[in-house]
Design a protein around this motif. Structure first.
Motif, short mmCIF file in Angstrom:
data_model
loop_
_atom_site.label_atom_id
_atom_site.label_comp_id
_atom_site.label_asym_id
_atom_site.label_seq_id
_atom_site.Cartn_x
_atom_site.Cartn_y
_atom_site.Cartn_z
N LEU A 1 10.33 66.69 55.39
CA LEU A 1 11.15 67.00 56.65
C LEU A 1 12.19 65.81 56.97
N LEU A 2 11.65 64.58 56.84
CA LEU A 2 12.39 63.44 57.17
C LEU A 2 13.60 63.28 56.09
N THR A 3 13.38 63.58 55.05
CA THR A 3 14.28 63.57 53.96
C THR A 3 15.54 64.82 54.15
N VAL A 4 15.14 65.98 54.90
CA VAL A 4 16.24 66.75 55.20
C VAL A 4 16.90 66.47 56.46
N GLY A 5 16.18 65.77 57.21
CA GLY A 5 16.95 65.38 58.54
C GLY A 5 17.99 63.90 58.03
N LEU A 6 17.42 63.32 57.03
CA LEU A 6 18.34 62.33 56.73
C LEU A 6 19.75 62.90 55.54
N ALA A 7 19.52 63.93 55.06
CA ALA A 7 20.47 64.38 54.30
C ALA A 7 21.36 65.08 55.16
N ASP A 8 21.10 65.65 56.32
CA ASP A 8 22.07 66.30 57.17
C ASP A 8 22.89 65.00 57.82
N VAL A 9 22.10 64.04 58.32
CA VAL A 9 22.84 62.89 58.99
C VAL A 9 24.04 62.16 57.96
N ARG A 10 23.87 62.29 56.55
CA ARG A 10 24.73 61.87 55.66
C ARG A 10 25.65 63.04 55.38
N GLY A 11 25.65 64.09 56.00
CA GLY A 11 26.67 65.06 55.66
C GLY A 11 26.40 66.19 54.77
N VAL A 12 25.16 66.22 54.48
CA VAL A 12 24.75 67.31 53.36
C VAL A 12 23.97 68.39 54.29
N LYS A 13 24.72 69.58 54.34
CA LYS A 13 24.40 70.66 55.28
C LYS A 13 23.08 71.32 54.52
N VAL A 14 21.99 71.10 55.00
CA VAL A 14 20.68 71.63 54.65
C VAL A 14 20.04 72.00 55.68
N GLY B 1 11.04 59.17 62.68
CA GLY B 1 12.00 58.57 61.87
C GLY B 1 13.05 57.71 62.48
N LYS B 2 13.70 57.92 63.63
CA LYS B 2 14.65 57.09 64.16
C LYS B 2 13.93 55.83 64.68
N ALA B 3 12.60 55.90 65.07
CA ALA B 3 12.09 54.68 65.72
C ALA B 3 11.80 53.76 64.76
N ILE B 4 11.81 53.98 63.28
CA ILE B 4 11.84 52.67 62.45
C ILE B 4 12.97 52.81 61.56
N SER B 5 14.11 53.23 62.26
CA SER B 5 15.41 53.11 61.73
C SER B 5 15.47 53.96 60.26
N PHE B 6 14.67 54.88 59.97
CA PHE B 6 14.96 55.68 58.80
C PHE B 6 15.86 56.59 58.93
N LEU B 7 15.95 57.36 60.20
CA LEU B 7 17.25 58.06 60.52
C LEU B 7 17.97 57.18 61.62
N PRO B 8 19.38 57.17 61.11
CA PRO B 8 20.29 56.38 62.10
C PRO B 8 20.63 57.21 63.18
N SER B 9 20.61 58.52 63.15
CA SER B 9 20.99 59.44 64.48
C SER B 9 20.14 60.76 64.23
N ASP B 10 20.17 61.41 65.47
CA ASP B 10 19.61 62.66 65.37
C ASP B 10 20.27 63.68 64.35
N PRO B 11 19.25 64.11 63.53
CA PRO B 11 19.88 65.33 62.99
C PRO B 11 20.13 66.48 63.68
N SER B 12 21.08 67.46 62.99
CA SER B 12 21.63 68.54 63.63
C SER B 12 20.43 69.48 64.07
N ALA B 13 20.41 70.46 65.08
CA ALA B 13 19.72 71.42 65.49
C ALA B 13 19.61 72.67 64.50
N ALA B 14 20.71 72.56 63.58
CA ALA B 14 20.88 73.55 62.54
C ALA B 14 19.86 73.22 61.29
N THR B 15 19.35 71.92 61.33
CA THR B 15 18.59 71.63 60.25
C THR B 15 17.15 72.48 60.27
#
Length: 322
Positions: A86-99, A302-316
């Protein structure tokens, strides 16, 4: 002659009311982690029981290491991923990969094991080597839980290895501790029953953080472009996985032989016991939209430990049609 004509009419009618008759199954290529891993837990069951064919699909599972999986899924080389942390999906979205996370397969569970008598808590690992598949979401989640118990994970000397190598590290005692999860954990304990498990406080820490004990962790994800073109296949894919999970729960001994075909009888018995007792396995097939709140809590961790720099889109979080 009249009987023959009647038979032909009935036969013609059967073709009309059964539009799927004679249709070729729809092909899907799905990338997954190699065994032992949760991503490789249900695919052999789906293929052996022909649950993909039953649901009008022809699934080809392609095994990769965690790092290769992430690179090839995020690049779009594979449009569907069956080891979608799940966190990998969220990170991909934050980086511009629409999944999008289509549905959950397993809730989170992880463990740290050691054979060293001086290692009693996670803080004792500061300054020591820890073998782990650092590129996995399971390690990222472990990082979060370790911090909740006061351990400085930045002081761990992490030896990064692919998931199949973790059991070998533990067997040979090549690191002060090894981070791993199911089914590797069960395989290891069956081979080395004297190894100790260090408590990482999963239940207590998560309940304190979210008020819930449900931790969506690994499932099936797909690129948004693929979803838009193949929406009709998603319920069929969900059904294949759901039926596989139900078959595994009902047939633990048979399932263990499919999941660990090269394992010893003891290895297979350990997998069967894992299925029966189920707490560590966490098999929980649910549509992503049915665990939306819990998924958002995982993103918060994921945000709390800086793995996610921002909130992933609701579309994930894929919205299943009801």
């Amino acid at each position: 002659m009249k009987k023959i004509l009647t038979s032909l009419v009935c036969l013609s009618a059967s073709f009309v009311v059964s539009p799927s008759f004679g249709q070729a199954p729809e092909s899907i290529s799905i990338v997954v982690f190699g065994a032992p891993s949760l991503g490789a837990f249900l695919p052999p069951v789906i293929k052996a029981q022909k649950l993909d064919e039953k649901n009008g699909l022809a699934i080809k599972f392609e095994e990769r290491t965690p790092d290769a999986y992430t690179a090839q899924f995020n690049s779009g080389e594979f449009q569907v991923g069956g080891s979608a942390a799940l966190l990998t999906v969220g990170l991909a979205d934050v980086r511009g990969v629409k999944v999008a996370y289509l549905f959950n397969l397993f809730d989170f569970w992880g463990a740290v094991v050691t054979s060293r008598p001086e290692v009693k808590t996670l803080k004792d690992l500061e300054g020591k080597e820890v073998a782990a598949a650092k590129g996995t979401t399971n390690y990222v989640m472990f990082d979060w839980f370790a911090r909740q118990l006061g351990a400085d994970t930045g002081k761990f000397s992490v030896v990064n290895t692919a998931t199949p190598g973790l059991v070998g590290y533990a067997m040979a005692d090549r690191a002060a501790a090894i981070h791993l999860w199911e089914p590797a954990y069960t395989t290891l304990v069956a081979k080395k029953p004297g190894i100790r498990t260090i408590d990482i406080g999963i239940g207590d820490s998560w309940k304190k953080f979210t008020g819930s004990t449900n931790i969506p962790y690994l499932g099936v994800a797909a690129h948004v472009g693929w979803i838009e073109k193949n929406g009709k296949l998603i319920p069929k894919l969900y059904a294949a996985y759901k039926e596989a999970a139900e078959w595994v729960s009902a047939n633990p001994e048979q399932a263990a032989k499919l999941i660990s075909p090269k394992g010893t009888p003891d290895d297979q018995k350990a997998i069967a016991d894992l299925i029966v007792h189920k707490e560590r396995l966490g098999m929980n097939v649910q549509w992503a939209s049915d665990v939306r709140k819990e998924i958002q809590s995982v993103y918060s961790a994921g945000k709390a430990i800086s793995f996610l720099p921002s909130d992933p889109s609701a579309a994930t979080i894929f919205e299943a049609a009801k």
